[in-house]
Design an enzyme around this catalytic site. Structure first.
Site, PDB file in Angstrom:
ATOM      1  N   GLU A   1      48.378  33.667  31.356  1.00  0.00           N
ATOM      2  CA  GLU A   1      47.165  34.500  31.315  1.00  0.00           C
ATOM      3  C   GLU A   1      46.934  34.953  29.872  1.00  0.00           C
ATOM      4  OE1 GLU A   1      44.556  35.458  33.435  1.00  0.00           O
ATOM      5  OE2 GLU A   1      43.910  36.213  31.479  1.00  0.00           O
TER       6      GLU A   1
ATOM      7  N   HIS B   1      28.002  49.013  71.491  1.00  0.00           N
ATOM      8  CA  HIS B   1      26.832  49.848  71.188  1.00  0.00           C
ATOM      9  C   HIS B   1      27.308  51.139  70.542  1.00  0.00           C
ATOM     10  CE1 HIS B   1      23.019  51.898  71.476  1.00  0.00           C
ATOM     11  NE2 HIS B   1      23.677  52.943  71.975  1.00  0.00           N
TER      12      HIS B   1
ATOM     13  N   GLY C   1      41.845  38.528  36.345  1.00  0.00           N
ATOM     14  CA  GLY C   1      40.602  37.851  35.954  1.00  0.00           C
ATOM     15  C   GLY C   1      39.343  38.670  36.215  1.00  0.00           C
TER      16      GLY C   1
HETATM   17  C1  LIG Z   1      29.492  41.525  37.745  1.00  0.00           C
HETATM   18  C2  LIG Z   1      30.085  40.562  38.731  1.00  0.00           C
HETATM   19  C3  LIG Z   1      30.185  40.917  40.046  1.00  0.00           C
HETATM   20  C4  LIG Z   1      30.725  40.026  40.967  1.00  0.00           C
HETATM   21  N1  LIG Z   1      30.791  40.400  42.281  1.00  0.00           N
HETATM   22  C5  LIG Z   1      31.294  39.539  43.188  1.00  0.00           C
HETATM   23  C6  LIG Z   1      31.375  39.896  44.554  1.00  0.00           C
HETATM   24  O1  LIG Z   1      31.005  41.000  44.944  1.00  0.00           O
HETATM   25  N2  LIG Z   1      31.895  39.003  45.437  1.00  0.00           N
HETATM   26  C7  LIG Z   1      32.327  37.766  45.024  1.00  0.00           C
HETATM   27  O2  LIG Z   1      32.783  36.995  45.858  1.00  0.00           O
HETATM   28  N3  LIG Z   1      32.256  37.398  43.734  1.00  0.00           N
HETATM   29  C8  LIG Z   1      31.755  38.259  42.812  1.00  0.00           C
HETATM   30  N4  LIG Z   1      31.701  37.892  41.499  1.00  0.00           N
HETATM   31  C9  LIG Z   1      32.211  36.558  41.116  1.00  0.00           C
HETATM   32  C10 LIG Z   1      33.739  36.586  41.033  1.00  0.00           C
HETATM   33  O3  LIG Z   1      34.165  37.638  40.197  1.00  0.00           O
HETATM   34  C11 LIG Z   1      34.242  35.260  40.492  1.00  0.00           C
HETATM   35  O4  LIG Z   1      33.666  34.235  41.259  1.00  0.00           O
HETATM   36  C12 LIG Z   1      35.746  35.148  40.608  1.00  0.00           C
HETATM   37  O5  LIG Z   1      36.398  36.191  39.903  1.00  0.00           O
HETATM   38  C13 LIG Z   1      36.176  33.785  40.043  1.00  0.00           C
HETATM   39  O6  LIG Z   1      37.537  33.740  39.992  1.00  0.00           O
HETATM   40  P1  LIG Z   1      38.293  32.559  39.301  1.00  0.00           P
HETATM   41  O7  LIG Z   1      39.552  32.459  40.075  1.00  0.00           O
HETATM   42  O8  LIG Z   1      37.502  31.343  39.173  1.00  0.00           O
HETATM   43  O9  LIG Z   1      38.579  33.012  37.776  1.00  0.00           O
HETATM   44  P2  LIG Z   1      38.530  34.387  37.012  1.00  0.00           P
HETATM   45  O10 LIG Z   1      38.653  35.534  37.921  1.00  0.00           O
HETATM   46  O11 LIG Z   1      37.399  34.356  36.085  1.00  0.00           O
HETATM   47  O12 LIG Z   1      39.894  34.329  36.178  1.00  0.00           O
HETATM   48  C14 LIG Z   1      40.178  33.376  35.214  1.00  0.00           C
HETATM   49  C15 LIG Z   1      41.333  33.869  34.358  1.00  0.00           C
HETATM   50  O13 LIG Z   1      41.737  32.821  33.475  1.00  0.00           O
HETATM   51  C16 LIG Z   1      42.056  33.376  32.203  1.00  0.00           C
HETATM   52  N5  LIG Z   1      41.917  32.309  31.210  1.00  0.00           N
HETATM   53  C17 LIG Z   1      40.781  31.664  30.841  1.00  0.00           C
HETATM   54  N6  LIG Z   1      41.050  30.696  29.927  1.00  0.00           N
HETATM   55  C18 LIG Z   1      42.389  30.759  29.711  1.00  0.00           C
HETATM   56  C19 LIG Z   1      43.263  30.025  28.876  1.00  0.00           C
HETATM   57  N7  LIG Z   1      42.825  29.022  28.124  1.00  0.00           N
HETATM   58  N8  LIG Z   1      44.570  30.363  28.862  1.00  0.00           N
HETATM   59  C20 LIG Z   1      45.029  31.370  29.651  1.00  0.00           C
HETATM   60  N9  LIG Z   1      44.250  32.085  30.482  1.00  0.00           N
HETATM   61  C21 LIG Z   1      42.950  31.775  30.519  1.00  0.00           C
HETATM   62  C22 LIG Z   1      41.037  34.496  32.055  1.00  0.00           C
HETATM   63  O14 LIG Z   1      41.500  35.452  31.119  1.00  0.00           O
HETATM   64  C23 LIG Z   1      40.973  35.056  33.471  1.00  0.00           C
HETATM   65  O15 LIG Z   1      41.900  36.083  33.671  1.00  0.00           O
HETATM   66  C24 LIG Z   1      31.183  38.761  40.550  1.00  0.00           C
HETATM   67  C25 LIG Z   1      31.104  38.399  39.208  1.00  0.00           C
HETATM   68  C26 LIG Z   1      30.553  39.287  38.301  1.00  0.00           C
HETATM   69  C27 LIG Z   1      30.474  38.876  36.864  1.00  0.00           C
END
Ligand SMILES: Cc1cc2nc3c(=O)[nH]c(=O)nc-3n(C[C@H](O)[C@H](O)[C@H](O)COP(=O)(O)OP(=O)(O)OC[C@H]3O[C@@H](n4cnc5c(N)ncnc54)[C@H](O)[C@@H]3O)c2cc1C
Length: 460
Positions: A34, A441, A40
């Site tokens: 990470e 209900h 994330g």
């Molecule tokens: C404002 C907002 C509100 C949201 N609300 C909702 C909601 O209510 N419900 C819902 O279902 N979804 C919601 N989402 C979407 C949801 O947050 C994302 O779809 C979800 O977090 C995606 O998760 P992920 O596992 O793809 O990666 P992420 O959670 O984005 O995590 C990826 C991780 O990889 C790390 N990383 C990246 N590149 C590297 C690298 N090269 N080396 C090491 N580490 C790295 C990053 O630091 C990060 O910690 C929301 C998004 C936003 C922006």
């Protein structure tokens, strides 16, 4: 060559940590990397903090509606953004810490902090170390897009990430982007006390929704005083004294709007440009999403991509479902596929929208014979009792198979009750199962049989 692992996971979003637990629990040696905050987007700048803020905004809103419910508050309802932020930080911070301690506590799992980059299809560099993995899982997520809007490099702007540091009430928040992220911030900041303007390029909000859903969401937000400027075809930004001016080129109304703060909520980009994908020969599409097959394997054997970075979903539940697919296929000899899942998500304004399956446009495109029923929330007794009667329920079914094709529940508890319909869709059961079920209900779900008794031919 550095340390060897059975599996390397890049990123601790919504798929990586659970996958680390399953793989290490199965006896594999696992490294998880990470570069920023454990958990994330969802944990630190997405779902958890925004829904915590939505809850504060809801409480403040209800407090202003005392007259509707029969109570009064002496004096004005004043929001203390420092305390609102502190509550959000506490809840989000607790999740962030629990992901880290969970991972650090796993047997057979090494947690590494740093930026991961491919050096070859089997090797990853992190800081000064090169790790070798038999299997590599990419879960790097995405970040807010900053589009090439004229002037954007010359004005201060906020994204969903920097919004997390806001501990004051912006006088006038202008939000570019009338979709899910933008609208949640719009309503919550309006309820905190900001003047809010949403600037959207398209002719309606959340353009992927049915037109009647977009229109009803617009009415809900406008009723609370959010200004919505649609058809803003040619957006530009500049400073005007202490303010930020956003040029709109709207079909009607003033040609620009100026405010104290600007939030860009115009979509996401995957974190795939600095991963060294070319060194491993991994292909991505022209928007940067890693290309995967139905089981989430990349074009390179032994490498998978999960979550937002594969472009097959943009939600926490789709990322988590990616983990379940990959883990079950690898460890249980299963053949779970992305295409088996049914699209579903929420829009967490108040009242929320719960959505599943096909939209009107999807049904039209499919050419199926469908039936549809729509029912206003103001005729749902639970909504009336709660004083939350905005919105409607809409359910579409296939005229031949009687299976549910899709639904939009925009109304109180819409984000929860949608699951009644979703689970029946997964069961591939006819809608008559819901229609004949006895529900509690007074609830919103008890009205599904009533709604389904009003099915009419869908007008293709
Ligand atoms: C404002 C907002 C509100 C949201 N609300 C909702 C909601 O209510 N419900 C819902 O279902 N979804 C919601 N989402 C979407 C949801 O947050 C994302 O779809 C979800 O977090 C995606 O998760 P992920 O596992 O793809 O990666 P992420 O959670 O984005 O995590 C990826 C991780 O990889 C790390 N990383 C990246 N590149 C590297 C690298 N090269 N080396 C090491 N580490 C790295 C990053 O630091 C990060 O910690 C929301 C998004 C936003 C922006």
């Amino acid at each position: 060559m550095g340390q060897k692992f059975d599996a390397i996971i890049i990123g601790t979003g919504q798929a990586g940590p659970s996958l680390a637990e399953r793989l290490s629990g199965a006896g594999m040696s696992v490294a998880i990397i990470e570069r920023h905050k454990f958990g994330g987007t969802c944990v630190n700048t997405g779902c958890i903090p925004t829904k915590t803020l939505v809850a504060s905004a809801y409480a403040a809103h209800i407090a202003t509606r005392g007259a509707d419910y029969g109570f009064s508050i002496d004096g004005e309802v004043r929001v203390d953004m420092k305390r609102v932020k502190a509550r959000k930080d506490e809840i989000s911070g607790r999740s962030n810490k629990s992901v880290e301690s969970w991972l650090r506590g796993l047997k057979n799992c090494t947690v590494i902090q740093g930026h991961a980059r491919f050096e070859s299809a089997r090797t990853i560099r992190v800081n000064d170390d090169v790790l070798e993995g038999d299997k590599i899982f990419i879960n790097v997520g995405g970040r807010a897009a900053v589009p090439p809007i004229d002037g954007v490099n010359d004005v201060p702007f906020l994204t969903n990430s920097s919004m997390m540091d806001v501990d004051f009430i912006p006088k006038h928040l202008i939000i570019i982007g009338g979709s899910y992220v933008g609208l949640e911030f719009a309503q919550m900041y309006r309820r905190f006390g900001s003047q809010v303007t949403v600037v959207e390029m398209g002719p309606r909000l959340i353009s992927r929704e049915d037109e009647d859903v977009s229109d009803a969401v617009r009415e809900i937000l406008e009723a609370e005083g959010v200004t919505i400027r649609l058809n803003s075809k040619c957006i530009s930004v500049s400073t005007r004294g202490e303010s930020i001016a956003v040029g709109l080129d709207c079909q009607d109304g003033a040609k620009d709007v100026s405010g104290s703060h600007l939030l860009l909520a115009v979509g996401r980009v995957p974190n795939t440009a600095d991963l060294g994908l070319d060194k491993a020969g991994i292909t991505k599409d022209d928007r940067g999403y890693i290309t995967v097959n139905d089981e989430l394997q990349t074009n390179v054997a032994g490498i998978w991509a999960l979550g937002d970075c594969n472009g097959r979903g943009a939600f926490t539940h789709t990322s988590y479902n990616d983990f379940e697919i990959v883990a079950d296929n690898l460890l249980n000899g299963d053949h779970r596929r992305v295409s088996d899942r049914i699209q579903t998500y929420g829009l967490f304004i108040d009242p929320p929208l719960g959505r599943c399956g096909m939209t009107d446009a999807d049904i039209r495109k499919s050419g199926r014979r469908a039936l549809v029923a729509k029912y206003p929330m103001k005729r749902v007794s639970r909504a009336v009792e709660k004083g939350e009667t905005q919105g409607f329920m809409k359910i579409a079914v296939d005229a031949e198979t009687k299976q549910i094709l899709g639904a939009a529940i925009l109304g109180t508890a819409g984000d929860e009750v949608i699951h009644v319909l979703l689970d029946v869709m997964y069961a591939k059961a006819p809608y008559t199962v819901v229609q004949r079920a006895m529900h509690i209900h007074p609830t919103v779900a008890e009205f599904f049989p009533t709604v389904l008794s009003k099915l009419q031919p869908f007008n293709n």
